[in-house]
Design an enzyme around this catalytic site. Structure first.
Site, mmCIF file in Angstrom:
data_model
loop_
_atom_site.group_PDB
_atom_site.id
_atom_site.type_symbol
_atom_site.label_atom_id
_atom_site.label_comp_id
_atom_site.label_asym_id
_atom_site.label_seq_id
_atom_site.Cartn_x
_atom_site.Cartn_y
_atom_site.Cartn_z
ATOM 1 N N TYR A 67 0.740 -1.193 0.074
ATOM 2 C CA TYR A 67 0.115 -0.026 -0.189
ATOM 3 C C TYR A 67 0.882 1.197 0.066
ATOM 4 O O TYR A 67 0.178 2.313 -0.148
ATOM 5 C CB TYR A 67 -1.085 -0.162 1.271
ATOM 6 C CG TYR A 67 -2.073 -1.058 0.972
ATOM 7 C CD1 TYR A 67 -3.117 -0.941 0.247
ATOM 8 C CD2 TYR A 67 -1.844 -2.401 1.570
ATOM 9 C CE1 TYR A 67 -4.007 -1.969 -0.091
ATOM 10 C CE2 TYR A 67 -2.598 -3.487 1.535
ATOM 11 C CZ TYR A 67 -3.962 -3.193 0.630
ATOM 12 O OH TYR A 67 -4.750 -4.128 0.432
ATOM 13 N N PHE A 121 -10.468 -3.712 11.126
ATOM 14 C CA PHE A 121 -11.558 -3.648 10.340
ATOM 15 C C PHE A 121 -11.444 -4.356 8.822
ATOM 16 O O PHE A 121 -12.360 -4.125 8.023
ATOM 17 C CB PHE A 121 -12.224 -2.427 10.233
ATOM 18 C CG PHE A 121 -11.153 -1.269 9.705
ATOM 19 C CD1 PHE A 121 -10.743 -0.922 8.474
ATOM 20 C CD2 PHE A 121 -10.148 -0.542 10.808
ATOM 21 C CE1 PHE A 121 -9.921 -0.245 8.020
ATOM 22 C CE2 PHE A 121 -9.106 0.222 10.218
ATOM 23 C CZ PHE A 121 -8.903 0.433 8.880
#
Length: 411
Positions: free
Chosen positions: A123, A411
């Site tokens: 990322y 999450f």
């Protein structure tokens, strides 16, 4: 057949999630986990890439409000459920999803995006910087004692049913959110994440237990969820307390909860994972070496709307600096920005033609955003370039926070 990327439809969720499980190794989650994440999924913010009727790529986002330095809650996209099928690697699927997703986040008015990374190296190229770390501790309670603060003896502890104590625990959590950057204010449904207790998550330990700490007036001021793993050797018991969450509103309640873990019969280890790197327990223990603390990356931050993001947080000292930002993936952030924060808390970030005093990629700005990674350390690693003497130190002091940022759950 050409690949098609489109917004997820509700009746496609199961196929979409089956693909995600395959991308992450093919081990299915428990029915309880799957049901919860299905209820939490925002289909209008979820993307699927399809090869005919086969889902080969997925990416989603949750609508969060994230605590930032100064205590503000900033709208943030919680990027999640990103995966590409092994049959479709190296075909630009991930890049196309990241492109579409960041465009959508910008259009929706969220200044930042955040994620937890299965592979952090992936990322960085999309502008995400590591902004918060998590600590794990394994404490040998046969060799480590606790030194507790005054008032600990006045705290009353009660074992309670985790479900029945949920409202009290959430009230404590909600009060803590603005005290520490990186914590998301829990939206409806997210409170159930801490109650997940499928047998596969226990690894042979007990069902989830909950203990609450009460102040002198009987109000709940802290809580802990944990499991106990019973182990035996020829010499006797070798049990472990596995701490899932422990939170409190004051030092006495926090110390009382940790002392409770130390006092559980037939256990000799307390293990806690995903804790803040400046967890107060490090100052309660008698022997830091026997605490076996270690850390890893946790929360990665991407500035989507750079001026809005920088104006949303507070700064520890007055600042007036011109920053040259590199951001090839989101070119609207590129260029020179004057960031000014005064002693009264007013902050502005505007484009400027003035000479740059600092130069850095947007990824490094994301790392420094929550105040846990200093610009000084990034400059020492060659990630930030100082163009005016003293500019790095000035900006680093202003960006740094009083407490380490922390993400309390995934999450």
């Amino acid at each position: 057949m050409a690949l098609e990327m489109r917004e997820l439809q509700a009746d496609e969720w199961d196929v979409w999630y089956d693909h995600l499980e395959l991308a992450f190794g093919g081990v299915p989650e428990s029915p309880a986990e799957r049901k919860l994440y299905k209820s939490l999924t925002e289909t209008e913010r979820s993307l699927g890439v399809w090869d005919g009727e086969t889902c080969v790529g997925s990416a989603g986002a949750f609508s969060f409000r994230l605590s930032v330095p100064g205590g503000a809650l900033v709208p943030a996209a919680g990027v999640t459920m990103v995966g590409v099928s092994p049959t479709h690697r190296r075909r630009g699927v991930l890049t196309s999803m990241m492109r579409r997703q960041l465009d959508d986040i910008r259009a929706g008015g969220e200044p930042i995006a955040v994620l937890t990374a299965s592979d952090p190296a992936i990322y960085g190229r999309f502008g995400y910087g590591t902004a918060a770390y998590a600590m794990a501790v394994d404490i040998d309670t046969t060799r480590v004692a606790l030194s507790v603060p005054p008032g600990t003896e006045d705290v009353r502890l009660r074992l309670v049913d985790p479900q029945k104590a949920l409202a009290d625990c959430e009230r404590v959590y909600a009060e803590l959110v603005t005290r520490r950057p990186g914590m998301p204010a829990r939206q409806p449904g997210w409170e159930l994440l801490g109650l997940l207790d499928p047998a596969a998550m226990r690894e042979g330990a007990s069902p989830l237990k909950c203990v609450v700490a009460e102040g002198p007036d009987g109000e709940v001021v802290g809580y802990a969820r944990y499991r106990v793993k019973a182990d035996w050797e020829q010499t006797g018991s070798d049990g472990k307390v596995r701490v899932q969450q422990v939170e409190a509103l004051d030092p006495a309640a926090y110390a009382a909860l940790w002392r409770y873990f130390f006092d559980i019969d037939l256990t000799w280890w307390v293990q806690a994972y995903g804790r803040p790197v400046d967890d107060p327990v490090l100052h309660l223990v008698s022997d830091i070496r026997r605490t076996q603390a270690r850390q890893r990356d946790a929360l990665h931050v991407r500035l989507v709307d750079l001026p809005a993001a920088l104006e949303a947080r507070a700064y520890g000292t007055p600042l007036d600096v011109v920053i040259q930002v590199e951001d090839a993936f989101c070119p609207w952030n590129e260029g020179r920005w004057r960031l000014a924060a005064d002693a009264g808390g007013r902050v502005s970030c505007t484009r400027t033609d003035a000479p740059a005093e600092l130069e850095l990629p947007v990824r490094e700005l994301g790392s420094a955003y929550l105040g846990g990674v200093t610009l000084t350390s990034l400059a020492a690693a060659g990630r930030v370039r100082e163009l005016r003497p003293g500019a790095v130190a000035e900006a680093s002091r202003a960006f740094a926070g009083d407490v380490a940022p922390w993400l309390p759950h995934g999450f």
